[in-house]
Design a protein around this motif. Sequence first.
Motif, mmCIF file in Angstrom:
data_model
loop_
_atom_site.group_PDB
_atom_site.id
_atom_site.type_symbol
_atom_site.label_atom_id
_atom_site.label_comp_id
_atom_site.label_asym_id
_atom_site.label_seq_id
_atom_site.Cartn_x
_atom_site.Cartn_y
_atom_site.Cartn_z
ATOM 1 N N PRO A 1 21.082 -4.203 -4.019
ATOM 2 C CA PRO A 1 21.838 -5.409 -3.662
ATOM 3 C C PRO A 1 22.552 -5.225 -2.319
ATOM 4 C CG PRO A 1 22.222 -4.808 -5.951
ATOM 5 C CD PRO A 1 21.459 -3.668 -5.340
ATOM 6 N N GLY A 2 22.466 -6.209 -1.480
ATOM 7 C CA GLY A 2 23.111 -6.121 -0.178
ATOM 8 C C GLY A 2 22.306 -5.389 0.871
ATOM 9 N N ALA A 3 21.051 -5.046 0.571
ATOM 10 C CA ALA A 3 20.209 -4.347 1.540
ATOM 11 C C ALA A 3 20.025 -5.190 2.803
ATOM 12 C CB ALA A 3 18.855 -4.023 0.924
ATOM 13 N N MET A 4 20.034 -4.527 3.951
ATOM 14 C CA MET A 4 19.839 -5.243 5.216
ATOM 15 C C MET A 4 18.380 -5.665 5.396
ATOM 16 S SD MET A 4 22.259 -3.213 7.942
ATOM 17 C CE MET A 4 21.544 -1.606 7.575
ATOM 18 N N ARG A 5 17.459 -4.877 4.846
ATOM 19 C CA ARG A 5 16.049 -5.254 4.914
ATOM 20 C C ARG A 5 15.803 -6.459 4.019
ATOM 21 N NH1 ARG A 5 15.394 0.799 3.603
ATOM 22 N NH2 ARG A 5 16.186 1.646 5.570
ATOM 23 N N VAL A 6 14.806 -7.264 4.375
ATOM 24 C CA VAL A 6 14.592 -8.511 3.646
ATOM 25 C C VAL A 6 13.243 -8.499 2.924
ATOM 26 C CG1 VAL A 6 16.045 -9.792 5.264
ATOM 27 C CG2 VAL A 6 13.576 -9.680 5.657
ATOM 28 N N ASN A 7 13.205 -9.243 1.815
ATOM 29 C CA ASN A 7 11.986 -9.401 1.008
ATOM 30 C C ASN A 7 11.411 -8.076 0.514
ATOM 31 O OD1 ASN A 7 12.045 -12.220 1.397
ATOM 32 N ND2 ASN A 7 10.961 -12.004 3.345
ATOM 33 N N GLY A 8 12.291 -7.107 0.289
ATOM 34 C CA GLY A 8 11.824 -5.790 -0.130
ATOM 35 C C GLY A 8 11.064 -5.820 -1.439
ATOM 36 N N ARG A 9 11.587 -6.536 -2.427
ATOM 37 C CA ARG A 9 10.945 -6.542 -3.734
ATOM 38 C C ARG A 9 9.556 -7.177 -3.657
ATOM 39 N NH1 ARG A 9 10.711 -9.956 -8.128
ATOM 40 N NH2 ARG A 9 10.545 -8.930 -10.177
ATOM 41 N N GLU A 10 9.436 -8.316 -3.010
ATOM 42 C CA GLU A 10 8.149 -8.994 -2.885
ATOM 43 C C GLU A 10 7.148 -8.124 -2.135
ATOM 44 O OE1 GLU A 10 11.072 -10.187 -2.117
ATOM 45 O OE2 GLU A 10 11.399 -12.041 -3.240
ATOM 46 N N ASN A 11 7.610 -7.505 -1.055
ATOM 47 C CA ASN A 11 6.708 -6.680 -0.256
ATOM 48 C C ASN A 11 6.305 -5.405 -0.992
ATOM 49 O OD1 ASN A 11 6.745 -8.536 1.833
ATOM 50 N ND2 ASN A 11 8.461 -7.552 2.875
ATOM 51 N N ASP A 12 7.236 -4.803 -1.715
ATOM 52 C CA ASP A 12 6.889 -3.608 -2.481
ATOM 53 C C ASP A 12 5.899 -3.940 -3.587
ATOM 54 O OD1 ASP A 12 8.211 -1.524 -1.185
ATOM 55 O OD2 ASP A 12 10.104 -1.947 -2.182
ATOM 56 N N ARG A 13 6.037 -5.081 -4.200
ATOM 57 C CA ARG A 13 5.064 -5.480 -5.218
ATOM 58 C C ARG A 13 3.666 -5.603 -4.621
ATOM 59 N NH1 ARG A 13 6.603 -7.648 -10.168
ATOM 60 N NH2 ARG A 13 4.784 -9.015 -10.097
ATOM 61 N N GLU A 14 3.583 -6.143 -3.424
ATOM 62 C CA GLU A 14 2.280 -6.262 -2.761
ATOM 63 C C GLU A 14 1.731 -4.885 -2.385
ATOM 64 O OE1 GLU A 14 -1.089 -8.160 -0.906
ATOM 65 O OE2 GLU A 14 0.222 -8.533 -2.612
ATOM 66 N N ILE A 15 2.597 -4.022 -1.865
ATOM 67 C CA ILE A 15 2.167 -2.661 -1.524
ATOM 68 C C ILE A 15 1.647 -1.957 -2.771
ATOM 69 C CG2 ILE A 15 2.987 -0.382 -0.800
ATOM 70 C CD1 ILE A 15 5.011 -1.920 1.034
ATOM 71 N N LEU A 16 2.373 -2.056 -3.875
ATOM 72 C CA LEU A 16 1.965 -1.380 -5.103
ATOM 73 C C LEU A 16 0.683 -1.974 -5.676
ATOM 74 C CD1 LEU A 16 5.484 -0.942 -6.717
ATOM 75 C CD2 LEU A 16 3.996 0.895 -5.897
ATOM 76 N N ARG A 17 0.524 -3.274 -5.565
ATOM 77 C CA ARG A 17 -0.716 -3.909 -6.039
ATOM 78 C C ARG A 17 -1.916 -3.331 -5.297
ATOM 79 N NH1 ARG A 17 -4.352 -7.668 -4.682
ATOM 80 N NH2 ARG A 17 -3.352 -8.154 -2.677
ATOM 81 N N LEU A 18 -1.774 -3.222 -3.980
ATOM 82 C CA LEU A 18 -2.876 -2.726 -3.165
ATOM 83 C C LEU A 18 -3.087 -1.219 -3.351
ATOM 84 C CD1 LEU A 18 -2.061 -4.830 0.007
ATOM 85 C CD2 LEU A 18 -4.160 -5.012 -1.353
ATOM 86 N N CYS A 19 -1.994 -0.471 -3.495
ATOM 87 C CA CYS A 19 -2.134 0.971 -3.722
ATOM 88 C C CYS A 19 -2.804 1.244 -5.069
ATOM 89 C CB CYS A 19 -0.764 1.651 -3.664
ATOM 90 S SG CYS A 19 -0.111 1.821 -1.986
ATOM 91 N N LYS A 20 -2.499 0.427 -6.045
ATOM 92 C CA LYS A 20 -3.160 0.555 -7.345
ATOM 93 C C LYS A 20 -4.646 0.224 -7.211
ATOM 94 C CE LYS A 20 -2.622 -1.208 -12.093
ATOM 95 N NZ LYS A 20 -1.801 -2.111 -12.944
ATOM 96 N N LYS A 21 -4.956 -0.819 -6.472
ATOM 97 C CA LYS A 21 -6.347 -1.241 -6.279
ATOM 98 C C LYS A 21 -7.163 -0.161 -5.570
ATOM 99 C CE LYS A 21 -9.109 -4.753 -3.847
ATOM 100 N NZ LYS A 21 -9.033 -6.013 -3.035
ATOM 101 N N TYR A 22 -6.593 0.436 -4.521
ATOM 102 C CA TYR A 22 -7.336 1.407 -3.707
ATOM 103 C C TYR A 22 -7.024 2.861 -4.075
ATOM 104 C CZ TYR A 22 -8.595 -2.597 -0.797
ATOM 105 O OH TYR A 22 -9.093 -3.804 -0.344
#
Length: 237
Positions: A166-187
């Motif tokens: 909470p309060g992280a300066m970076r934005v959309n971290g959760r959405e982007n991490d979900r996409e990264i993990l989806r692709l890492c799982k795929k590959y």
Amino acid sequence: MKMVLDTHAHTLVSGHAYNTIREMAHMASEKGLEAIAITEHAPEMPGSCNPFYFMNLKVVPRKMYGVRLFLGTELNIMDEAGTVDLPDKILEKLDLVIASIHIPCFRGEKTKDAVTSAYLKAMENPYVDIIGHPDDGRYPVDYEAVVKKAKETRTLLEINNSSLSPGAMRVNGRENDREILRLCKKYEVPVTLGSDAHVDVDLGNFEYALKVLEECEFPEELVVNTSVSKLEKMLDI
């Protein structure tokens, strides 16, 4: 999943953190961690240490309080060519190297093509082991290209707990991490969880990262933090 190591932490020499190496090692021992990586910000980060600091890390013990220490750096990716701020002659002596994009240091364009190029070129550097917090939505990324390159170069992608707090300066971290993990799982690309701790109490804190892994049903065998030997294998040591 039981996490036994943390691959991203800073001490006071990074300029905006608050503990010594010994204090971080002692806290890691108290928390039951087997290993931690001390990854100080490289010189282009305002207030961080001189290159001589990294050259002299050979004098620091690699074990304190029963905790194995991987001593390295968090490089700054400077531009779309993947330029970083320490020379190879220093990087080759370090135990672990993260490369990240930080606002004070990145001089390239903030377009998807430029940022993606920056990550891809950085991963071609044979001394870069981890791409740090690629989830920062302030820098748009072609995540499929980055994940495929990570597989090709055997580079770990980081799920940064600080990005998700909470309060992280970076934005959309959760959405982007979900996409990264989806692709890492795929590959079938391994990831590492980094606390990005700047104070000892945050060391080994993966509270938010673990929630995202659980949501994505991400396989334990692709998480290096569960075994020191997994990390060693990725580092070729």
